[in-house]
Design a protein around this motif. Sequence first.
Motif, PDB file in Angstrom:
ATOM      1  N   LYS A  65       3.617  -0.564  -0.507  1.00  0.00           N
ATOM      2  CA  LYS A  65       2.847  -1.671   0.069  1.00  0.00           C
ATOM      3  C   LYS A  65       3.783  -2.881   0.286  1.00  0.00           C
ATOM      4  N   THR A  66       3.440  -3.683   1.310  1.00  0.00           N
ATOM      5  CA  THR A  66       4.190  -4.926   1.536  1.00  0.00           C
ATOM      6  C   THR A  66       3.197  -6.080   1.427  1.00  0.00           C
ATOM      7  N   VAL A  67       3.619  -7.150   0.760  1.00  0.00           N
ATOM      8  CA  VAL A  67       2.739  -8.296   0.550  1.00  0.00           C
ATOM      9  C   VAL A  67       3.255  -9.489   1.361  1.00  0.00           C
ATOM     10  N   TYR A  68       2.335 -10.135   2.087  1.00  0.00           N
ATOM     11  CA  TYR A  68       2.673 -11.304   2.904  1.00  0.00           C
ATOM     12  C   TYR A  68       1.881 -12.511   2.427  1.00  0.00           C
ATOM     13  N   CYS A  69       2.480 -13.706   2.566  1.00  0.00           N
ATOM     14  CA  CYS A  69       1.677 -14.901   2.268  1.00  0.00           C
ATOM     15  C   CYS A  69       0.894 -15.277   3.525  1.00  0.00           C
ATOM     16  N   THR A  70      -0.079 -16.151   3.350  1.00  0.00           N
ATOM     17  CA  THR A  70      -0.872 -16.645   4.480  1.00  0.00           C
ATOM     18  C   THR A  70      -0.745 -18.168   4.477  1.00  0.00           C
ATOM     19  N   GLU A  71      -1.459 -18.832   5.378  1.00  0.00           N
ATOM     20  CA  GLU A  71      -1.363 -20.302   5.400  1.00  0.00           C
ATOM     21  C   GLU A  71      -2.074 -20.914   4.190  1.00  0.00           C
ATOM     22  N   LYS A  72      -2.876 -20.113   3.485  1.00  0.00           N
ATOM     23  CA  LYS A  72      -3.560 -20.609   2.282  1.00  0.00           C
ATOM     24  C   LYS A  72      -2.915 -19.997   1.054  1.00  0.00           C
ATOM     25  N   LYS A  73      -2.502 -20.842   0.118  1.00  0.00           N
ATOM     26  CA  LYS A  73      -1.725 -20.324  -1.027  1.00  0.00           C
ATOM     27  C   LYS A  73      -2.535 -19.383  -1.931  1.00  0.00           C
ATOM     28  N   ASP A  74      -3.842 -19.478  -1.885  1.00  0.00           N
ATOM     29  CA  ASP A  74      -4.684 -18.633  -2.732  1.00  0.00           C
ATOM     30  C   ASP A  74      -4.940 -17.238  -2.148  1.00  0.00           C
ATOM     31  N   PHE A  75      -4.433 -16.982  -0.952  1.00  0.00           N
ATOM     32  CA  PHE A  75      -4.696 -15.683  -0.314  1.00  0.00           C
ATOM     33  C   PHE A  75      -3.427 -14.998   0.191  1.00  0.00           C
ATOM     34  N   LEU A  76      -3.424 -13.675   0.066  1.00  0.00           N
ATOM     35  CA  LEU A  76      -2.286 -12.869   0.517  1.00  0.00           C
ATOM     36  C   LEU A  76      -2.805 -11.752   1.416  1.00  0.00           C
ATOM     37  N   ILE A  77      -1.896 -11.173   2.190  1.00  0.00           N
ATOM     38  CA  ILE A  77      -2.253  -9.989   2.982  1.00  0.00           C
ATOM     39  C   ILE A  77      -1.400  -8.822   2.488  1.00  0.00           C
ATOM     40  N   ILE A  78      -2.072  -7.696   2.202  1.00  0.00           N
ATOM     41  CA  ILE A  78      -1.345  -6.503   1.765  1.00  0.00           C
ATOM     42  C   ILE A  78      -1.375  -5.467   2.879  1.00  0.00           C
ATOM     43  N   ASN A  79      -0.205  -4.940   3.198  1.00  0.00           N
ATOM     44  CA  ASN A  79      -0.113  -3.861   4.188  1.00  0.00           C
ATOM     45  C   ASN A  79       0.199  -2.547   3.464  1.00  0.00           C
ATOM     46  N   PHE A  80      -0.691  -1.566   3.637  1.00  0.00           N
ATOM     47  CA  PHE A  80      -0.461  -0.230   3.069  1.00  0.00           C
ATOM     48  C   PHE A  80       0.445   0.535   4.027  1.00  0.00           C
ATOM     49  N   ARG A  81       1.665   0.827   3.584  1.00  0.00           N
ATOM     50  CA  ARG A  81       2.606   1.550   4.449  1.00  0.00           C
ATOM     51  C   ARG A  81       2.410   3.073   4.307  1.00  0.00           C
ATOM     52  N   ASP A  82       3.103   3.815   5.176  1.00  0.00           N
ATOM     53  CA  ASP A  82       2.999   5.281   5.123  1.00  0.00           C
ATOM     54  C   ASP A  82       3.957   5.881   4.094  1.00  0.00           C
ATOM     55  N   ASP A  83       4.763   5.032   3.450  1.00  0.00           N
ATOM     56  CA  ASP A  83       5.748   5.535   2.477  1.00  0.00           C
ATOM     57  C   ASP A  83       5.069   6.010   1.200  1.00  0.00           C
ATOM     58  N   ILE A  84       5.687   7.009   0.598  1.00  0.00           N
ATOM     59  CA  ILE A  84       5.245   7.466  -0.719  1.00  0.00           C
ATOM     60  C   ILE A  84       6.504   7.685  -1.545  1.00  0.00           C
ATOM     61  N   SER A  85       6.426   7.368  -2.844  1.00  0.00           N
ATOM     62  CA  SER A  85       7.630   7.492  -3.673  1.00  0.00           C
ATOM     63  C   SER A  85       7.320   8.243  -4.954  1.00  0.00           C
ATOM     64  N   ALA A  86       8.356   8.857  -5.496  1.00  0.00           N
ATOM     65  CA  ALA A  86       8.250   9.517  -6.801  1.00  0.00           C
ATOM     66  C   ALA A  86       9.564   9.321  -7.532  1.00  0.00           C
ATOM     67  N   ASN A  87       9.611   9.716  -8.787  1.00  0.00           N
ATOM     68  CA  ASN A  87      10.813   9.563  -9.616  1.00  0.00           C
ATOM     69  C   ASN A  87      11.310   8.122  -9.630  1.00  0.00           C
ATOM     70  N   ASN A  88      10.388   7.204  -9.906  1.00  0.00           N
ATOM     71  CA  ASN A  88      10.745   5.793  -9.983  1.00  0.00           C
ATOM     72  C   ASN A  88      11.455   5.298  -8.717  1.00  0.00           C
ATOM     73  N   GLY A  89      10.969   5.773  -7.563  1.00  0.00           N
ATOM     74  CA  GLY A  89      11.507   5.307  -6.287  1.00  0.00           C
ATOM     75  C   GLY A  89      12.731   6.075  -5.815  1.00  0.00           C
ATOM     76  N   MET A  90      13.151   7.091  -6.572  1.00  0.00           N
ATOM     77  CA  MET A  90      14.348   7.857  -6.191  1.00  0.00           C
ATOM     78  C   MET A  90      14.040   8.760  -4.985  1.00  0.00           C
ATOM     79  N   THR A  91      12.791   9.262  -4.900  1.00  0.00           N
ATOM     80  CA  THR A  91      12.382  10.099  -3.773  1.00  0.00           C
ATOM     81  C   THR A  91      11.368   9.323  -2.944  1.00  0.00           C
ATOM     82  N   ILE A  92      11.695   9.097  -1.695  1.00  0.00           N
ATOM     83  CA  ILE A  92      10.763   8.379  -0.812  1.00  0.00           C
ATOM     84  C   ILE A  92      10.608   9.167   0.488  1.00  0.00           C
ATOM     85  N   GLN A  93       9.377   9.230   0.967  1.00  0.00           N
ATOM     86  CA  GLN A  93       9.112   9.914   2.240  1.00  0.00           C
ATOM     87  C   GLN A  93       7.983   9.192   2.964  1.00  0.00           C
ATOM     88  N   LYS A  94       7.882   9.425   4.261  1.00  0.00           N
ATOM     89  CA  LYS A  94       6.825   8.810   5.065  1.00  0.00           C
ATOM     90  C   LYS A  94       5.844   9.879   5.511  1.00  0.00           C
TER      91      LYS A  94
END
Length: 237
Positions: free
Chosen positions: A13-42
Amino acid sequence: MQKKSEIYRGKSKTVYCTEKKDFLIINFRDDISANNGMTIQKFDGKGKINNKINYFIMTTLQNNGIKSHIEKQISDSEILVKNLKMIPIECVLRNRSAGSLVKRINIKEGIILNPPIFEMFLKSDIVNDPMINESYCETFGWANKHHIMTMKYLTHKINNILNKLFHDIGIILVDFKIEFGLFNNEIILGDEFSPDVARLWDITNMRKLDKDIFRQNSTGIIQAYELVANRLGITFS
Ligand code: UDP
């Protein structure tokens, strides 16, 4: 609300700020990871499916008295959320033995755990998210007694709600990981709930419908995630 600069890029996931400090936007990406991020695939479409499943689950929990950071879905793969001060602890609930528990105490996979087990892990990739306890939390200041008590209570309550929800659609909720944060000093459910952070087995044949498909190098992950979404009644237009 407008998406401004990227403030955090996690493994899926990627997190973005917005013009309001109390709110964020989260983007769910197609990436998936395993082994503590050692294996990543889309996997095409995973972000959209998880965004929908997460929104559905968080809204269901909200309707059952569990406050979450979710404000609204703003696109196929994005949600607007409250900006929580995250507690660096992963709360894990286990209804059946699987994953690290099986290795830790050398038991078979799939054993019913009664009562369910609650565990805490420190969110720290450098040391591989070690298991911790209340004493560690207090001593190192990650969370106080009240926070821990609340997180444990809410995790069990969430399990009661979701266990039934999944059981009713022919899925066993084996285990899951959730994270909490503070908003105006109140503990609120944050992060996500999706097949990336839970183990879900088909009741009829014990087929895995979650990230273990990727961890175990099997095929059909998108079809499995879609099946979970479809059984929850989520439609894709
Ligand atoms: N989990 C997670 N993120 C992590 C570790 C675990 O979402 O960094 C989830 C995992 O998908 C499972 C539950 O938490 O549903 C319990 O995971 P476990 O401790 O068995 O670790 P694993 O063997 O999955 O690494």
